[in-house]
Design a protein around this motif. Structure first.
Motif, short mmCIF file in Angstrom:
data_model
loop_
_atom_site.label_atom_id
_atom_site.label_comp_id
_atom_site.label_asym_id
_atom_site.label_seq_id
_atom_site.Cartn_x
_atom_site.Cartn_y
_atom_site.Cartn_z
N GLN A 75 -7.28 3.15 10.33
CA GLN A 75 -8.18 2.24 9.60
C GLN A 75 -7.58 0.85 9.44
OE1 GLN A 75 -9.57 4.00 5.83
NE2 GLN A 75 -11.58 3.57 6.71
N LEU A 76 -6.26 0.82 9.46
CA LEU A 76 -5.60 -0.48 9.32
C LEU A 76 -5.48 -1.20 10.66
CD1 LEU A 76 -2.78 0.54 6.84
CD2 LEU A 76 -4.73 -0.93 6.34
N GLY A 77 -5.94 -0.53 11.72
CA GLY A 77 -5.92 -1.17 13.03
C GLY A 77 -4.54 -1.16 13.69
N VAL A 78 -3.65 -0.25 13.26
CA VAL A 78 -2.33 -0.14 13.89
C VAL A 78 -2.51 0.39 15.32
CG1 VAL A 78 -0.08 1.03 13.79
CG2 VAL A 78 -1.17 0.22 11.69
N GLU A 83 -6.65 -0.90 -0.17
CA GLU A 83 -6.28 -0.76 -1.59
C GLU A 83 -7.54 -0.83 -2.46
OE1 GLU A 83 -3.57 0.39 -3.85
OE2 GLU A 83 -2.53 -0.77 -2.31
N ALA A 121 -11.20 0.10 12.42
CA ALA A 121 -10.30 -0.71 11.61
C ALA A 121 -11.09 -1.48 10.55
CB ALA A 121 -9.52 -1.67 12.49
N MET A 155 -5.12 6.65 7.80
CA MET A 155 -4.90 5.35 7.15
C MET A 155 -4.47 4.30 8.18
SD MET A 155 -2.88 6.52 3.71
CE MET A 155 -2.21 4.89 3.42
N LEU A 201 5.68 -2.93 12.79
CA LEU A 201 4.30 -3.19 13.21
C LEU A 201 4.17 -4.57 13.85
CD1 LEU A 201 2.35 -1.82 10.11
CD2 LEU A 201 2.82 -0.66 12.25
N ILE A 221 3.12 1.00 3.32
CA ILE A 221 2.71 0.21 4.47
C ILE A 221 2.61 -1.26 4.08
CG2 ILE A 221 1.04 -0.02 6.36
CD1 ILE A 221 -0.02 2.77 5.51
N SER A 222 3.25 -2.10 4.85
CA SER A 222 3.11 -3.55 4.69
C SER A 222 2.65 -4.09 6.04
CB SER A 222 4.46 -4.16 4.30
OG SER A 222 5.33 -4.15 5.41
N PRO A 223 2.25 -5.36 6.10
CA PRO A 223 1.82 -5.88 7.41
C PRO A 223 2.95 -5.83 8.44
CG PRO A 223 1.08 -7.34 5.68
CD PRO A 223 1.99 -6.34 5.02
N MET A 251 0.85 -1.20 0.00
CA MET A 251 0.00 0.00 0.00
C MET A 251 0.89 1.24 0.00
SD MET A 251 -3.33 0.91 0.71
CE MET A 251 -3.82 2.56 0.34
N GLN A 252 0.70 2.07 -0.99
CA GLN A 252 1.54 3.26 -1.08
C GLN A 252 0.68 4.53 -1.19
OE1 GLN A 252 4.07 4.44 -4.61
NE2 GLN A 252 5.63 3.47 -3.33
#
Lengths: 144, 435
Positions: A28-31, B366, B353, A25, A136, A63-65, A1-2
């Protein structure tokens, strides 16, 4: 994801808009909140540096996992003495910039404090490129 | 911890008009299968939807007024805002007499809890800036959308609950039914959550319902109820406690720098900022209230909020600055039994999330981005989602179809099917198709 954001020189009214967008972002990704906070603090410093000291540039976020990689690149004029710039309280900011509440000389030190890794390549007359990364993974520094 | 949602959509009245969906500050509403649907995890019970609904299709659950009479001692915990619902033809004393007339046997002002907390010198959070936990919708907003700010939320048990605990102890718990008269659905949800840990309340009555009952009693008994009966027939509160629920009410007499913000969208704007500038803020205390003007703007109130605010401030000027000594003694008598209940912990509950697994969340993000690019970006709401990006998110979550986009369908019906196929949806006519 860029994601990529351009940063204009001298436009302090927009300071923090790229870090806000990246914050949303990551949430939303739950970080984890503690990691999000470190990313936002470090990136905000970098963003203000581009606005205050450079001819403009961009921020790229990958962003990567496993990790968040940030690339902040400007179009010059470069930092002549990087070791000096890394010193807390040392600043080349103009009076006009300081009057706006910036230029305390904590930018680069704060980036170093918050990022899991920080690489800076720069020289007088060249552009400055900052790479920061944040883990992460559970168990590593990234855990709150 | 499960959230208790108090706002219900009355499906027979809902016309799927999108007003509520557009107003909802957390994007919790979708129009689907002919009526509005509220997503429980995102709803913060602020009541904006109810205010926006032109068809009165959104209702707030409450206990039946008749449940009061199951109890021998029927206690009303009344927020000061209630007295401000009436114009000057009725005195506070008359309103109080009407409360007894409709069936209550004891009346306690909810804000007495503020004076009790002060007398007990309760210690709260010390993570600056401290964010007031008075408004339950704000607390829930922070829990679900700004989890990093949770450590800033004050821990002192909210005033009405303190008052209820005090009343229960004073009345020795036998045959006691304690009812809160609420100006908003947020408080109802708060008490349902408290119930899990042992609530002092037996039920909640909506302020509009009690207002109607009291108004009827006042109209019938105007002459009978003495305008002034010397003293209020319930424990008094201090003037500064009485205005607590108004905007800026919590700041009076507070040391250090503080800031009050009212109305949920304004609150969100500030929290968004605070989240990024937590350490730089020079503020010691933050009062955040979901309703405009504070609790006088609650959706279950009856009167113009500005006039109500004025009456409450005016009344407060006649209230004492310190509680009378006999009342202080009554309060101090219960201190030992109360102290371990004077703080209430607050947990993080993230609801934004895209997925629990970050890999899956990245994939979905994405996808959301690509779908958003294909959508018209005019946020018309005809698809049943509040914005184009919300629809994109719903599609990525498998909860909606791109065919719901009316604009794309009108422009090129075939193209929509192609896009649907790209996003992995079934083509029109196939089994299991979206909408």
């Amino acid at each position: 994801m860029q994601a990529r954001f351009s940063v204009d020189s001298g436009d302090f009214t927009k300071a923090g808009s790229a870090s806000s967008a990246i914050k949303r972002m990551l949430k939303q990704l739950g970080v984890k909140p503690a990691v999000v906070k470190r990313v936002v603090v470090a990136l905000f410093e970098a963003e203000v540096n581009v606005i205050a000291h450079s001819y403009g540039g961009f921020i790229q976020c990958d962003i990567s996992p496993e990790k968040v990689n940030l690339l902040v690149q400007d179009t010059g004029p470069g930092i002549p003495d990087l070791d000096l710039a890394m010193t807390e309280g040392w600043s080349t900011a103009t009076d006009a910039v300081r009057e706006m509440g910036y230029g305390a000389g904590m930018g680069l030190p704060n980036m170093k404090k918050n990022a899991d890794s920080l690489q800076i390549s720069t020289a007088a007359g060249k552009h400055t490129e900052i790479r920061m990364s944040f883990s992460l993974k559970e168990g590593e520094d990234g855990v709150s | 911890m499960a959230f208790h949602r108090t706002l219900k959509v009355r499906e027979n009245l809902c016309k799927s008009c999108t007003h509520c969906m557009k107003r909802c500050p957390t994007g919790a509403i979708r129009i689907d299968r002919g009526h509005a649907q509220v997503e429980e995890a995102k709803c913060i019970d602020c009541g904006q939807c109810m205010q926006a609904c032109p068809h009165h299709a959104i209702a707030v659950e409450q206990n039946l007024f008749e449940e009061l009479f199951y109890f021998e001692k029927r206690v009303a915990i009344i927020p000061a805002v209630f007295f401000a619902q009436f114009d000057d033809q009725y005195s506070e004393s008359q309103i109080c007499q009407a409360l007894y007339d409709i069936g209550f046997t004891h009346v306690y002002p909810a804000e007495l809890g503020i004076d009790i907390t002060r007398l007990y010198c309760v210690k709260g959070a010390d993570c600056k800036p401290i964010i007031s936990n008075f408004c339950p919708s704000v607390v829930r907003l922070i829990q679900t959308r700004y989890p990093s700010l949770v450590p800033h939320i004050g821990l002192k048990t909210t005033p009405s609950h303190v008052t209820a605990l005090f009343a229960r102890l004073e009345l020795e718990d036998k045959g006691v039914g304690i009812f809160y008269v609420t100006p908003c659905p947020g408080k109802i949800a708060e008490f349902h959550r408290l119930a899990e840990a042992g609530s002092a309340f037996n039920g909640v009555l909506n302020m509009d319902t009690v207002y109607n009952q009291v108004s009827t009693s006042l109209a019938k008994n105007k002459r009978k109820f003495a305008k002034e009966d010397g003293a209020m027939s319930f424990p008094v509160m201090t003037g500064s406690a009485a205005t607590w629920a108004l905007s800026n009410g919590e700041l009076a007499g507070r040391k250090g720098r503080s800031l009050a913000i009212d109305e949920i969208h304004h609150v969100m704007e500030f929290l968004e900022f605070l989240e990024e500038n937590e350490d730089e803020s020079n503020i010691d205390f933050l009062e955040l209230k979901a309703c405009a003007e504070g609790c006088v703007g609650g959706i279950l109130t009856a009167r113009n909020r500005f006039l109500a605010s004025e009456r409450l401030r005016y009344w407060a000027t006649s209230l004492p600055s310190e509680l009378p000594e006999p009342l202080v003694q009554r309060i101090m008598k219960q201190k030992d039994a109360m102290m371990d209940k004077m703080t209430t912990p607050i947990h993080e509950v993230s609801a934004i999330a895209l997925d629990d697994d970050i890999g899956v969340a990245l994939y979905k993000m994405e996808k959301v981005r690509k779908i958003t690019d294909a959508l018209p970006g005019i946020d018309c709401g005809l698809c049943g989602s509040p914005t184009c990006s919300a629809l994109a998110e719903d599609i990525a979550q498998g909860q909606a179809s791109i065919r719901q986009c009316t604009v794309l369908r009108l422009k090129d019906p075939k193209e929509v099917n192609t896009l649907a196929r790209i996003w992995g949806e079934k083509v029109t006519g196939e089994k299991g198709e979206g909408k």
